[in-house]
Design an enzyme around this catalytic site. Structure first.
Site, short mmCIF file in Angstrom:
data_model
loop_
_atom_site.label_atom_id
_atom_site.label_comp_id
_atom_site.label_asym_id
_atom_site.label_seq_id
_atom_site.Cartn_x
_atom_site.Cartn_y
_atom_site.Cartn_z
N LYS A 1 0.81 -1.14 -0.05
CA LYS A 1 -0.16 -0.04 0.05
C LYS A 1 0.89 1.35 -0.14
O LYS A 1 0.67 2.17 -0.84
CB LYS A 1 -0.89 0.14 1.26
N GLU B 1 10.38 -4.51 4.43
CA GLU B 1 10.83 -5.87 3.97
C GLU B 1 10.20 -6.12 2.56
O GLU B 1 10.92 -6.84 2.13
CB GLU B 1 9.57 -6.89 4.89
N GLY C 1 -4.83 -1.92 4.95
CA GLY C 1 -4.00 -2.97 4.49
C GLY C 1 -4.77 -4.40 4.86
O GLY C 1 -4.68 -5.12 3.95
N ARG C 2 -5.34 -4.55 5.96
CA ARG C 2 -5.93 -5.87 6.44
C ARG C 2 -7.24 -6.04 5.91
O ARG C 2 -7.85 -6.92 6.08
CB ARG C 2 -5.99 -5.98 8.08
N GLU D 1 -4.92 -6.64 14.88
CA GLU D 1 -4.24 -5.34 14.28
C GLU D 1 -5.36 -4.32 14.44
O GLU D 1 -5.23 -3.21 14.85
CB GLU D 1 -3.53 -5.49 13.00
N HIS E 1 -5.22 -33.13 17.65
CA HIS E 1 -4.34 -33.97 18.32
C HIS E 1 -3.02 -33.35 18.77
O HIS E 1 -2.24 -33.65 18.85
CB HIS E 1 -3.77 -34.97 17.16
N LYS F 1 9.26 -0.62 14.10
CA LYS F 1 9.69 -0.15 12.72
C LYS F 1 11.02 0.75 12.61
O LYS F 1 11.84 0.94 11.99
CB LYS F 1 8.76 0.45 11.81
O1 F6P Z 1 2.97 -2.80 9.77
C1 F6P Z 1 1.72 -3.01 9.46
C2 F6P Z 1 1.41 -2.72 8.30
O2 F6P Z 1 1.22 -1.33 8.04
C3 F6P Z 1 0.19 -3.32 8.11
O3 F6P Z 1 -1.04 -2.57 8.29
C4 F6P Z 1 0.18 -3.59 6.44
O4 F6P Z 1 -0.67 -4.44 5.90
C5 F6P Z 1 1.35 -3.97 6.45
O5 F6P Z 1 2.20 -3.17 7.30
C6 F6P Z 1 1.93 -3.81 4.84
O6 F6P Z 1 2.15 -2.56 4.53
P1 F6P Z 1 2.19 -2.12 3.14
O7 F6P Z 1 1.17 -2.62 2.29
O8 F6P Z 1 2.20 -0.61 2.99
O9 F6P Z 1 3.55 -2.70 2.44
#
Ligand code: F6P
Length: 550
Positions: free
Chosen positions: A209, A215, A270-271, A356, A387, A507
């Site tokens: 987003k 990452e 995002g979620r 979240e 199990h 972060k």
């Molecule tokens: O670190 C949390 C977050 O902001 C989530 O809410 C989001 O889904 C994820 O990181 C990834 O963010 P992006 O889509 O901006 O890379």
């Protein structure tokens, strides 16, 4: 909601507190034996899903008070405000409009005076054309080979939904295409996802987003180098990379032409984004038609949530039951057990969606809440969990309300398994509710000394959610069910379910520490003594291993 007092000042909250005192010790055995029609009344149906909520520690009065709580908390008003596009995410001053992602063509939802529905459909149309081109083989890689592998790079909401949906809908997917998902910044994730792939046949979807997530940017850079090195130059990027983002500048800066970008908007959290362009990999897998069916499922649940009365409203009931167990019974966790191997990643998806969203310690006024908010969500597919950790749910000391999800028809074609699977689901719900008494065991001839160990107290609550079959449409309904359940909880708890400030601190600190790890000379560390020692040890030991940094 009365801003001065929050939910605990509501008459309905007080009434539920008093009511809790009356029902907390009543056993489900008694509730069922006194009332053979209980399951008929305490069940509801909507958008292709059936919810049996009779095996909860509730009475008709509880449900009546749930309705009153929803009314006094202003659930209907907040829901309508969300559907109208009002900025109900107050801490980020944003609308919350994942419902617009599945709004039908021709309808209108305005944000800041602008109708967003045509924009949603414009992106869907572009996604459809692109997905069709990849599926048909007309989208070729740089060397002229057709695309056979699709790798989604993204994390959090830009990963969990796509991966979950792909696994859930594999029977509906094009099996000639391979799908992989890279989220973790651990280089092993990228290596394992690509080790057996031919770069000439591989398409990367960089999903972010913000297009700034550390990452994802690291994995995207590695993927770019992997393609460019193998295919002989930057020109390859255009045929092997597309982006899904709200950040056109960031996408251009990375070297992806914005014509190969599929956009979405800041009003999609995002979620809550798996049905936006973030679902591009899903659409390539199941085709535009399958994706459209999934959107229809979401839409059907949106309609159900908007129109059904609380006692028959699946998301409102699930949400209010979560409040009931978290804030009144003090349950710390909630389990989600899909009786479907295809839904193996559904609990992980729900962890982000719920934790979240509702892992918040202040209310909308910024005051520390005095009640428990979102529970820890966890789960594994049945029957695997039976199990392993079900023992604790049956006989442990903690209350773990569980949702058990099953289907009337299998999504795999192996004969003879499905009845076995569903027998286990029904048996678990029955065993958790009714348990086994000392008297039952004695009547069965169990030795007296063994009886205490074998007693299952029961009175463990479950919701059973049934659908006919796990199809794209069902998946859409199921996800929207939980989205709106989370919304309901957030309204009652008077929290902002749509921000996530808690993840920011880590972060920021990681950005500082990465510089300290990469510094060629021993940096002056100014963290606490524990963090300083860990960083120093890591630098020393790393150097012993590869001799890179002293
Ligand atoms: O670190 C949390 C977050 O902001 C989530 O809410 C989001 O889904 C994820 O990181 C990834 O963010 P992006 O889509 O901006 O890379």
């Amino acid at each position: 909601m009365d801003a001065a007092t929050g939910p605990t000042g509501l008459g309905a909250w007080h009434a539920l507190e008093a009511h809790y005192g009356q029902v907390k010790d009543i056993h489900l055995r008694a509730l069922f034996s006194d009332d053979p029609m209980r399951a008929d009344r305490l069940s509801a149906e909507g958008a292709g899903l059936y919810l049996d909520y009779s095996k909860n520690r509730i009475t008709d009065e509880t449900v009546r008070l749930f309705g009153r709580l929803a009314e006094e908390a202003g659930l209907a008003e907040r829901r309508d405000a969300m559907f109208r596009g009002e900025k109900i995410n107050t801490t980020e001053d944003r609308a919350v409009l994942h419902v617009a992602l599945r709004a039908p063509k021709g309808t209108s939802i305005h944000v800041d005076g602008r109708d967003v529905v045509p924009e949603v459909h414009e992106v869907l149309d572009r996604m459809s054309a692109f997905a069709a081109a990849v599926r048909s083989g007309s989208w070729l890689g740089h060397t002229g080979k057709r695309i056979r592998n699709v790798v989604n790079i993204g994390i959090g909401g830009s990963y969990l939904g796509p991966e979950m949906a792909y696994r859930a809908l594999r029977p509906f997917s094009d099996r000639s295409l391979t799908f992989r998902f890279v989220a973790n910044v651990d280089g092993a994730a990228f290596t394992e996802a690509t080790v057996d792939l031919d770069p000439a046949e591989t398409l990367f979807i960089v999903s972010s987003k913000t297009f700034t997530t550390q990452e994802t940017m690291a994995n995207a850079a590695t993927a770019r180098a992997w393609v460019v090195d193998a295919l002989g130059g930057d020109a390859a990027v255009a045929r092997h990379f597309v982006a899904v983002s709200t950040n056109a500048e960031g996408v251009r800066g990375f070297g992806i032409d914005p014509v190969n970008m599929f956009g979405f908007w800041d009003w999609v959290g995002g979620r809550y984004s798996m049905d936006s362009a973030i679902g591009l990999s899903t659409m390539i897998a199941v085709g535009p038609g399958g994706f459209g069916d999934m959107l229809a499922g979401f839409r059907a649940m949106d309609e159900h949530f908007r129109t059904a009365p609380v006692a028959k409203n699946l998301p409102a009931l699930l949400g209010l039951l979560t409040v009931w167990y978290s804030s009144f019974f003090g349950a710390q966790t909630a389990g989600v057990m899909p009786y479907s191997a295809h839904l193996a990643r559904f609990p992980a998806y729900l962890q982000q969606l719920q934790m979240e969203s509702n892992g918040k310690h202040v209310d909308l006024q910024g005051r520390r809440v005095t009640y428990d908010t979102g529970p820890v969500i966890w789960g594994e597919p049945g029957t695997d969990g039976q199990h392993s950790f079900y023992q604790l749910i049956h006989q442990g000391t903690r209350l773990v309300p569980c949702d058990l999800i099953g289907f009337s028809r299998p999504s795999g074609a192996v004969p003879g398994h499905h009845d076995l699977l569903m027998a286990n689901l029904f048996a678990q719900a029955e065993a958790l509710a009714f348990g086994k008494t000392a008297e039952d065991l004695a009547a069965e001839g169990v030795a007296e000394a063994q009886i205490p160990f074998r007693v299952s107290e029961g009175n463990r609550p479950t919701n059973v959610i049934l659908a006919d079959e796990l199809t794209p449409r069902t998946l859409g309904s199921l996800v929207a069910l939980y989205e709106h359940s989370v919304f309901t909880q957030g309204v009652v708890w008077d929290i902002d379910s749509f921000d996530q400030w808690g993840v920011e601190l880590g972060k920021v600190l990681a950005t500082r520490i990465i510089r300290e790890l990469e510094a060629p000379a021993e940096p002056a560390l100014e963290h606490d003594c524990s963090t300083n020692a860990l960083i120093a040890r890591y630098r020393r030991r790393r150097a012993d291993g590869d001799g890179m940094v002293s």
